[in-house]
Scaffold this active site. Structure first.
Site, PDB file in Angstrom:
ATOM      1  N   TYR A 112      88.417  58.201 -36.535  1.00  0.00           N
ATOM      2  CA  TYR A 112      89.335  57.863 -35.458  1.00  0.00           C
ATOM      3  C   TYR A 112      88.580  57.601 -34.166  1.00  0.00           C
ATOM      4  O   TYR A 112      87.638  58.304 -33.814  1.00  0.00           O
ATOM      5  CB  TYR A 112      90.365  58.996 -35.222  1.00  0.00           C
ATOM      6  CG  TYR A 112      91.317  58.652 -34.085  1.00  0.00           C
ATOM      7  CD1 TYR A 112      92.443  57.877 -34.317  1.00  0.00           C
ATOM      8  CD2 TYR A 112      91.040  59.041 -32.776  1.00  0.00           C
ATOM      9  CE1 TYR A 112      93.296  57.511 -33.276  1.00  0.00           C
ATOM     10  CE2 TYR A 112      91.880  58.686 -31.728  1.00  0.00           C
ATOM     11  CZ  TYR A 112      93.007  57.917 -31.987  1.00  0.00           C
ATOM     12  OH  TYR A 112      93.838  57.552 -30.955  1.00  0.00           O
TER      13      TYR A 112
ATOM     14  N   SER B  92     100.127  56.803 -23.643  1.00  0.00           N
ATOM     15  CA  SER B  92     100.773  55.833 -24.523  1.00  0.00           C
ATOM     16  C   SER B  92     102.265  56.127 -24.656  1.00  0.00           C
ATOM     17  O   SER B  92     102.979  55.425 -25.348  1.00  0.00           O
ATOM     18  CB  SER B  92     100.112  55.841 -25.909  1.00  0.00           C
ATOM     19  OG  SER B  92     100.119  57.150 -26.456  1.00  0.00           O
TER      20      SER B  92
ATOM     21  N   ASN C 261     119.517  20.698 -24.281  1.00  0.00           N
ATOM     22  CA  ASN C 261     118.153  20.958 -24.757  1.00  0.00           C
ATOM     23  C   ASN C 261     118.089  22.000 -25.881  1.00  0.00           C
ATOM     24  O   ASN C 261     118.832  22.979 -25.860  1.00  0.00           O
ATOM     25  CB  ASN C 261     117.277  21.445 -23.596  1.00  0.00           C
ATOM     26  CG  ASN C 261     117.084  20.369 -22.545  1.00  0.00           C
ATOM     27  OD1 ASN C 261     117.094  19.180 -22.857  1.00  0.00           O
ATOM     28  ND2 ASN C 261     116.928  20.790 -21.297  1.00  0.00           N
TER      29      ASN C 261
ATOM     30  N   LYS D  82      99.625  50.021 -31.380  1.00  0.00           N
ATOM     31  CA  LYS D  82     101.073  50.129 -31.294  1.00  0.00           C
ATOM     32  C   LYS D  82     101.749  49.044 -30.465  1.00  0.00           C
ATOM     33  O   LYS D  82     102.760  48.471 -30.880  1.00  0.00           O
ATOM     34  CB  LYS D  82     101.454  51.515 -30.782  1.00  0.00           C
ATOM     35  CG  LYS D  82     101.393  52.539 -31.906  1.00  0.00           C
ATOM     36  CD  LYS D  82     101.553  53.956 -31.430  1.00  0.00           C
ATOM     37  CE  LYS D  82     100.296  54.471 -30.775  1.00  0.00           C
ATOM     38  NZ  LYS D  82      99.138  54.535 -31.698  1.00  0.00           N
TER      39      LYS D  82
ATOM     40  N   SER E 294     120.115  21.209 -18.289  1.00  0.00           N
ATOM     41  CA  SER E 294     119.063  21.014 -17.306  1.00  0.00           C
ATOM     42  C   SER E 294     119.642  21.243 -15.918  1.00  0.00           C
ATOM     43  O   SER E 294     120.793  20.913 -15.656  1.00  0.00           O
ATOM     44  CB  SER E 294     118.522  19.590 -17.420  1.00  0.00           C
ATOM     45  OG  SER E 294     117.920  19.202 -16.200  1.00  0.00           O
TER      46      SER E 294
ATOM     47  N   LYS F  88     121.656  16.385 -19.954  1.00  0.00           N
ATOM     48  CA  LYS F  88     120.784  17.023 -20.939  1.00  0.00           C
ATOM     49  C   LYS F  88     121.442  18.148 -21.737  1.00  0.00           C
ATOM     50  O   LYS F  88     122.224  18.929 -21.220  1.00  0.00           O
ATOM     51  CB  LYS F  88     119.536  17.600 -20.243  1.00  0.00           C
ATOM     52  CG  LYS F  88     118.565  16.574 -19.712  1.00  0.00           C
ATOM     53  CD  LYS F  88     117.969  15.669 -20.784  1.00  0.00           C
ATOM     54  CE  LYS F  88     116.991  16.394 -21.684  1.00  0.00           C
ATOM     55  NZ  LYS F  88     115.755  16.791 -20.994  1.00  0.00           N
TER      56      LYS F  88
ATOM     57  N   ASN G 125      95.370  62.695 -35.222  1.00  0.00           N
ATOM     58  CA  ASN G 125      94.848  61.532 -35.948  1.00  0.00           C
ATOM     59  C   ASN G 125      95.623  61.267 -37.232  1.00  0.00           C
ATOM     60  O   ASN G 125      95.959  60.122 -37.542  1.00  0.00           O
ATOM     61  CB  ASN G 125      93.362  61.721 -36.253  1.00  0.00           C
ATOM     62  CG  ASN G 125      92.554  61.887 -34.981  1.00  0.00           C
ATOM     63  OD1 ASN G 125      93.070  61.653 -33.877  1.00  0.00           O
ATOM     64  ND2 ASN G 125      91.300  62.297 -35.109  1.00  0.00           N
TER      65      ASN G 125
ATOM     66  N   GLU H 295     112.586  25.795 -29.432  1.00  0.00           N
ATOM     67  CA  GLU H 295     111.331  25.696 -28.664  1.00  0.00           C
ATOM     68  C   GLU H 295     110.727  27.080 -28.427  1.00  0.00           C
ATOM     69  O   GLU H 295     109.517  27.288 -28.553  1.00  0.00           O
ATOM     70  CB  GLU H 295     111.580  25.006 -27.322  1.00  0.00           C
ATOM     71  CG  GLU H 295     111.833  23.517 -27.468  1.00  0.00           C
ATOM     72  CD  GLU H 295     112.270  22.890 -26.145  1.00  0.00           C
ATOM     73  OE1 GLU H 295     111.631  21.926 -25.735  1.00  0.00           O
ATOM     74  OE2 GLU H 295     113.242  23.352 -25.541  1.00  0.00           O
TER      75      GLU H 295
ATOM     76  N   GLN I 170      94.592  53.445 -30.594  1.00  0.00           N
ATOM     77  CA  GLN I 170      95.872  53.551 -29.897  1.00  0.00           C
ATOM     78  C   GLN I 170      96.416  52.173 -29.514  1.00  0.00           C
ATOM     79  O   GLN I 170      97.609  52.009 -29.282  1.00  0.00           O
ATOM     80  CB  GLN I 170      95.703  54.424 -28.637  1.00  0.00           C
ATOM     81  CG  GLN I 170      96.946  54.588 -27.803  1.00  0.00           C
ATOM     82  CD  GLN I 170      96.778  55.680 -26.758  1.00  0.00           C
ATOM     83  OE1 GLN I 170      96.692  56.856 -27.088  1.00  0.00           O
ATOM     84  NE2 GLN I 170      96.719  55.300 -25.494  1.00  0.00           N
TER      85      GLN I 170
ATOM     86  N   THR J 294     105.447  12.490 -45.144  1.00  0.00           N
ATOM     87  CA  THR J 294     104.085  13.026 -45.132  1.00  0.00           C
ATOM     88  C   THR J 294     103.424  12.348 -43.937  1.00  0.00           C
ATOM     89  O   THR J 294     103.768  11.196 -43.616  1.00  0.00           O
ATOM     90  CB  THR J 294     103.291  12.694 -46.421  1.00  0.00           C
ATOM     91  OG1 THR J 294     103.146  11.277 -46.512  1.00  0.00           O
ATOM     92  CG2 THR J 294     103.977  13.229 -47.666  1.00  0.00           C
ATOM     93  N   HIS J 295     102.530  13.040 -43.289  1.00  0.00           N
ATOM     94  CA  HIS J 295     101.888  12.505 -42.060  1.00  0.00           C
ATOM     95  C   HIS J 295     102.933  12.091 -41.019  1.00  0.00           C
ATOM     96  O   HIS J 295     102.687  11.209 -40.208  1.00  0.00           O
ATOM     97  CB  HIS J 295     100.982  11.315 -42.367  1.00  0.00           C
ATOM     98  CG  HIS J 295     100.035  11.554 -43.495  1.00  0.00           C
ATOM     99  ND1 HIS J 295      98.768  12.053 -43.314  1.00  0.00           N
ATOM    100  CD2 HIS J 295     100.197  11.396 -44.831  1.00  0.00           C
ATOM    101  CE1 HIS J 295      98.166  12.179 -44.492  1.00  0.00           C
ATOM    102  NE2 HIS J 295      99.019  11.800 -45.435  1.00  0.00           N
TER     103      HIS J 295
HETATM  104  N1  ARG Z   1      98.114  58.479 -28.925  1.00  0.00           N
HETATM  105  C1  ARG Z   1      97.069  58.490 -29.898  1.00  0.00           C
HETATM  106  C2  ARG Z   1      97.076  57.168 -30.666  1.00  0.00           C
HETATM  107  O1  ARG Z   1      98.010  56.495 -30.597  1.00  0.00           O
HETATM  108  C3  ARG Z   1      97.286  59.601 -30.865  1.00  0.00           C
HETATM  109  C4  ARG Z   1      96.032  60.072 -31.500  1.00  0.00           C
HETATM  110  C5  ARG Z   1      95.153  60.693 -30.467  1.00  0.00           C
HETATM  111  N2  ARG Z   1      94.042  61.331 -31.063  1.00  0.00           N
HETATM  112  C6  ARG Z   1      92.995  61.734 -30.326  1.00  0.00           C
HETATM  113  N3  ARG Z   1      92.039  62.267 -30.961  1.00  0.00           N
HETATM  114  N4  ARG Z   1      92.942  61.515 -29.035  1.00  0.00           N
HETATM  115  O2  ARG Z   1      96.118  56.826 -31.330  1.00  0.00           O
END
Ligand code: ARG
Length: 466
Positions: A324, A30, A292, A332, A284, A290, A117, A297, A329, A162-163
């Protein structure tokens, strides 16, 4: 170094006899996106190290070495010289490994009484707390852009819909201030959401807490959290705060998309209510004439993307057993993408508004030709003691006559009007005009000029632009 008996070279490699497959490293990493938590990860680690030292779990010298090493690592990441290693999975282990390489055994003590965690929960909470504040500032800028236009256009009338059918005349400023209210609620919602983000998770360790003598309240004070989380299992499993945050972002983007839709419509030839500045439009490649409205949009289009992030995390959390699971993960990328999208949309909206001009003449013209003061005649009859339902029927018949003759309500003579009801008198003409209609709506929150000006002053005061 610990790696001597560790074939995998991982911080957790002790129990493994074989190296991790490259495909697994690629699939599970990650670091390619969670690197952006580095400042908050380091901030959390520093507070944790100070707590460990205070509790006698590490020495003062070890703590100093850790703090110094973390400061240097942060500087390297800021400078772009730090090398992130995907085989170390995530930001937490990249930093911890770099620290250990740098300061030796002291670095290996940092993870005492801590798990990734609770570490990742801490990092996201710290990160979102800051981003909540950044969003509040951006929302205020957008409110300011709308409020300034409302001041410039004060007095201009337009059809209220309205509408998507012409309904009753309103002030353009009233319409603009409606968005100021919406973004005001978005700000309140975010503040409320941050209350639940602002809970200190560290000390949960993996899921059950720890037997080591830690001081969670100390860490909370160091990091400015008003409270520590109550249940270690809940803390390890919880992503409600991420869901709430994404819902707040989604609502902001939906509000923006409604505005965007109006800007697209209003800049069409059929409306010509607004002229967006040349610098904020695109052309365009084939049609030379044009101009735009691509910005609104895209803002409208990105509402789909942000909503998708919310739905994605909802589905990720659905059915997950405590506590957990690596599924978490997945939070994010959704949070980061939605944040980037909403922030960019807000800041371009503030610019766009400031660089647009409302065509108040056209808006006024559009208030003619839709019998938009029909409700005013009905209200007039109510003031002459006619029950509203009867009045509604009378005015309906008046409108039918106008339609048959192809004329406006104001074009009827007093005698013609009186054939529909003997309660109609000369003062009927006060309510037949668009301005008369608008200014009669003095109920709290209504579109009468007096009410709108009060609302405008309130907004200006709240935003500090009076
Ligand atoms: N990269 C992990 C996450 O974003 C961190 C936590 C990982 N924990 C584990 N027990 N593998 O969730």
């Amino acid at each position: 170094m610990a790696g001597a008996h560790n074939r995998s070279g991982k911080l957790w490699g002790g129990r493994f006899a074989e190296e991790t497959a490259a495909s697994v490293e690629a699939f599970t990493e990650s670091i390619s996106y969670d690197w952006r938590l580095y400042r908050h990860d380091i901030m959390g680690s520093k507070a944790h190290a100070r707590m460990l030292a205070k509790q006698g779990l590490i020495t003062g010298n070890e703590c100093d070495a850790i703090l110094q090493g973390l400061t240097e690592i942060e500087q390297e990441i800021n400078d772009g010289t730090f090398v992130f290693r995907p085989e170390l999975e995530d930001i937490h282990m990249n930093i911890e490994k770099a620290l250990t390489d740098r300061v030796g055994a002291a670095g290996e003590k940092l993870h005492t009484a801590r798990s990734r965690n609770d570490q990742v929960a801490l990092d996201i909470r710290l990160y979102l707390r800051d981003e909540g504040a950044a969003l509040d500032r951006l929302l205020a800028e957008v409110q300011e852009a709308f409020t300034r236009q409302a001041r410039i256009c004060l007095g201009a009338v337009m059809p209220g819909y309205t509408h998507m059918q012409r309904a009753q005349p309103v002030l353009l400023s009233h319409h603009l201030l409606a968005y100021v209210e919406m973004f005001g609620r978005d700000r309140e919602r975010m503040v409320d959401c941050v209350k639940r983000i602002n809970i200190m998770p560290l000390g949960t360790a993996a899921l059950a807490g720890t037997g080591l003598p830690i001081d969670r309240d100390f860490v909370a004070r160091e990091l400015n959290f008003p409270a520590v989380s109550a249940n270690s299992m809940d803390t390890s499993a919880d992503r409600d705060f991420g869901l709430e945050f994404l819902f707040c972002l989604t609502t902001i983007q939906l509000h923006l998309s409604r505005m965007a839709e109006e800007l697209v419509l209003w800049s069409a030839k059929e409306f010509e209510f607004i002229e967006i500045g040349d610098r904020y439009c695109t052309g365009s490649s084939i049609m030379p004439q044009k101009k735009n409205p691509d910005i609104p949009e895209l803002i409208r289009g990105k509402a789909g993307r942000v909503t998708g992030s919310l739905v994605s995390l909802l589905m990720t959390v659905k059915g997950l057993p405590l506590t957990y699971n690596r599924d978490l993960q997945e939070d994010k990328e959704q949070i980061f993408d939605a944040l980037d999208t909403v922030k960019a949309s807000l800041s371009i909206t503030a610019e766009l508004l400031a660089n647009s001009e409302f065509n108040t003449e056209r808006m006024k013209e559009a208030t003619y030709g839709g019998f938009m003061t029909a409700t005013d005649i009905a209200d007039y009859l109510v003031t002459k003691n006619m029950p509203f339902r009867q009045a509604h029927g009378v005015v309906g018949r008046i409108v039918t006559l106008c339609q048959q003759r192809g004329i406006e309500l104001v074009e009827l003579s007093l005698e013609e009007l009186q054939q529909f009801s003997d309660r109609i008198e000369k003062d009927i003409f006060d309510v037949l005009s668009v301005e008369g209609s608008v200014n009669s709506r003095t109920s709290a929150g209504g579109t009468a000029c007096v009410r709108v000006e009060e609302a405008l002053v309130r907004a200006e005061q709240q935003l500090g632009i009076a």
